[in-house]
Write a protein that holds these residues in place. Structure first.
Motif, short mmCIF file in Angstrom:
data_model
loop_
_atom_site.label_atom_id
_atom_site.label_comp_id
_atom_site.label_asym_id
_atom_site.label_seq_id
_atom_site.Cartn_x
_atom_site.Cartn_y
_atom_site.Cartn_z
N LEU A 1 33.80 39.04 35.66
CA LEU A 1 33.87 40.22 36.28
C LEU A 1 32.43 41.22 36.83
O LEU A 1 32.65 41.69 37.91
CB LEU A 1 34.74 41.04 35.35
N ALA A 2 31.42 41.14 35.98
CA ALA A 2 30.31 41.78 36.42
C ALA A 2 29.83 41.09 37.76
O ALA A 2 29.43 41.89 38.61
CB ALA A 2 29.42 41.89 35.19
N VAL A 3 29.78 39.88 37.71
CA VAL A 3 29.22 39.09 39.03
C VAL A 3 30.07 39.55 40.15
O VAL A 3 29.62 39.81 41.10
CB VAL A 3 29.12 37.74 38.68
N ARG A 4 31.48 39.53 40.12
CA ARG A 4 32.11 39.96 41.07
C ARG A 4 31.78 41.52 41.52
O ARG A 4 32.02 41.45 42.75
CB ARG A 4 33.82 39.67 40.78
N VAL B 1 46.99 47.06 48.88
CA VAL B 1 45.93 47.38 48.32
C VAL B 1 46.31 48.26 46.96
O VAL B 1 45.79 47.80 45.90
CB VAL B 1 44.94 48.35 48.74
N VAL B 2 47.37 49.07 46.94
CA VAL B 2 47.89 49.88 45.97
C VAL B 2 48.33 48.99 44.72
O VAL B 2 47.82 48.99 43.55
CB VAL B 2 48.86 50.77 46.41
N PRO B 3 49.08 48.01 44.87
CA PRO B 3 49.41 47.06 43.77
C PRO B 3 48.44 46.45 43.18
O PRO B 3 48.24 46.05 41.99
CB PRO B 3 50.39 46.14 44.55
N MET B 4 47.45 45.87 44.14
CA MET B 4 46.42 45.12 43.44
C MET B 4 45.23 46.30 42.68
O MET B 4 44.67 45.98 41.65
CB MET B 4 45.35 44.34 44.35
N LEU B 5 45.28 47.26 43.15
CA LEU B 5 44.59 48.41 42.41
C LEU B 5 45.10 48.52 40.82
O LEU B 5 44.49 48.68 39.79
CB LEU B 5 44.54 49.70 43.21
N ALA B 6 46.34 48.63 40.83
CA ALA B 6 47.41 48.86 39.75
C ALA B 6 46.96 47.72 38.92
O ALA B 6 46.93 47.92 37.63
CB ALA B 6 48.75 49.26 40.03
N GLU B 7 47.25 46.47 39.36
CA GLU B 7 47.18 45.31 38.63
C GLU B 7 45.94 45.16 38.13
O GLU B 7 45.70 44.59 37.01
CB GLU B 7 47.44 43.96 39.73
N MET B 8 44.55 45.71 38.58
CA MET B 8 43.26 45.56 38.01
C MET B 8 43.19 46.49 37.03
O MET B 8 42.33 46.25 36.18
CB MET B 8 42.35 45.55 39.27
N LEU B 9 43.68 47.68 37.29
CA LEU B 9 43.87 48.77 36.03
C LEU B 9 44.42 48.29 34.77
O LEU B 9 44.33 48.86 33.93
CB LEU B 9 43.71 49.93 36.90
N ALA B 10 45.57 47.70 34.99
CA ALA B 10 46.64 47.66 34.05
C ALA B 10 45.98 47.10 32.73
O ALA B 10 46.00 47.23 31.63
CB ALA B 10 47.74 46.79 34.38
N ALA C 1 41.11 37.26 35.11
CA ALA C 1 39.86 37.44 34.38
C ALA C 1 40.04 38.84 33.36
O ALA C 1 39.56 38.75 32.18
CB ALA C 1 38.56 37.48 35.05
N ALA C 2 40.35 39.77 33.91
CA ALA C 2 40.62 40.97 33.35
C ALA C 2 41.62 40.75 32.18
O ALA C 2 41.41 41.41 30.97
CB ALA C 2 41.03 42.19 34.30
N TRP C 3 42.70 40.05 32.38
CA TRP C 3 43.58 39.98 31.46
C TRP C 3 43.03 38.85 30.41
O TRP C 3 43.41 39.16 29.32
CB TRP C 3 44.96 39.43 32.08
N ILE C 4 42.58 37.99 30.83
CA ILE C 4 41.79 37.01 29.74
C ILE C 4 40.88 37.89 28.74
O ILE C 4 40.98 37.59 27.47
CB ILE C 4 41.10 35.76 30.45
N ILE D 1 35.74 46.94 40.55
CA ILE D 1 36.69 46.15 41.36
C ILE D 1 37.91 46.56 41.93
O ILE D 1 38.01 46.28 42.97
CB ILE D 1 36.88 44.88 40.19
N ALA D 2 38.49 47.42 40.95
CA ALA D 2 39.80 48.21 41.62
C ALA D 2 39.63 48.92 42.91
O ALA D 2 40.50 48.65 43.71
CB ALA D 2 40.37 48.83 40.52
N LEU D 3 38.55 49.51 42.93
CA LEU D 3 38.30 50.52 43.93
C LEU D 3 37.98 49.79 45.38
O LEU D 3 38.06 50.14 46.27
CB LEU D 3 37.25 51.60 43.71
N LEU D 4 37.12 48.68 45.03
CA LEU D 4 36.66 47.63 46.13
C LEU D 4 37.42 46.37 46.76
O LEU D 4 37.25 45.90 47.66
CB LEU D 4 35.04 47.25 45.75
N GLY D 5 38.50 46.55 45.89
CA GLY D 5 39.33 45.37 46.14
C GLY D 5 39.61 44.13 45.48
O GLY D 5 38.62 43.20 45.22
N ALA D 6 40.47 44.06 44.38
CA ALA D 6 40.53 43.04 43.30
C ALA D 6 41.50 42.10 44.05
O ALA D 6 42.33 42.25 44.91
CB ALA D 6 41.22 43.85 42.15
N GLY D 7 40.77 40.79 43.63
CA GLY D 7 41.86 39.53 44.09
C GLY D 7 42.47 39.11 42.64
O GLY D 7 42.11 39.49 41.44
N ALA D 8 43.33 37.90 42.85
CA ALA D 8 43.74 37.43 41.89
C ALA D 8 42.95 36.95 40.60
O ALA D 8 43.23 37.20 39.48
CB ALA D 8 44.72 36.46 42.33
#
Length: 158
Positions: free
Chosen positions: A141-144, A7-16, A103-106, A91-98
């Motif tokens: 991202l909003a829908v997710r 969870v922690v790496p996906m949290l960081a990946e979503m917030l990056a 989409a965030a990077w895009i 999304i980061a708090l609730l569980g980001a997926g790939a």
């Protein structure tokens, strides 16, 4: 314990991407100031001669439009991206997926390209297309975020 490591790496990946967009916004602020302040001085003004209560919009038609484009873009970075920051946090708090991370990077990449385009070339059809494409990523991202919040499993937190 294994879940926490995932969870922690996906949290960081979503917030990056949000952190990068914040940094980019500050780059645009510096670029705006570096071009606007000298232009104001050349126009016979400057910060010392600014009228009380003056605003950036007061410089429209006073300094070159190309200089003001940076300020226009900086203002844009204070508008729609505020939704991006909120949705990224949800999304980061609730569980980001790939998919959400991509989409965030895009979104961030398109906003940076939009900034450079608006600050330099500023042909509206291309700028509008970049805006639409980044908005599509934000809508995803909003829908997710809605799905993650409305269909969250309350038993997970227990």
């Amino acid at each position: 314990m294994i879940e926490a490591q995932i969870v922690v790496p996906m949290l960081a990946e979503m917030l990056a991407p949000a952190a990068v967009l914040i940094a980019w916004s500050l780059v645009m602020l510096v670029w705006m100031a570096a071009t606007r302040l000298p232009a104001m001085k050349r126009a016979g003004g400057g910060l010392g001669k600014a009228k009380p209560g003056g605003r950036g919009q007061d410089l429209e038609g006073v300094i070159d439009d190309r200089i003001n484009w940076k300020a226009h873009n900086y203002a844009h970075l204070m508008e729609q991206p505020t939704l991006f920051y909120a949705v990224s946090l949800i999304i980061a708090l609730l569980g980001a997926g790939a998919g959400e991370v991509v989409a965030a990077w895009i979104y961030v990449a398109l906003r940076i390209v939009h900034s450079i385009w608006q600050a330099t070339v500023n042909l509206v059809p291309v700028r509008f297309l970049l805006f639409l494409l980044s908005t599509a990523a934000l809508i995803y991202l909003a829908v997710r975020a809605i799905i993650l919040t409305l269909f969250a499993d309350p038993g997970i937190a227990a």
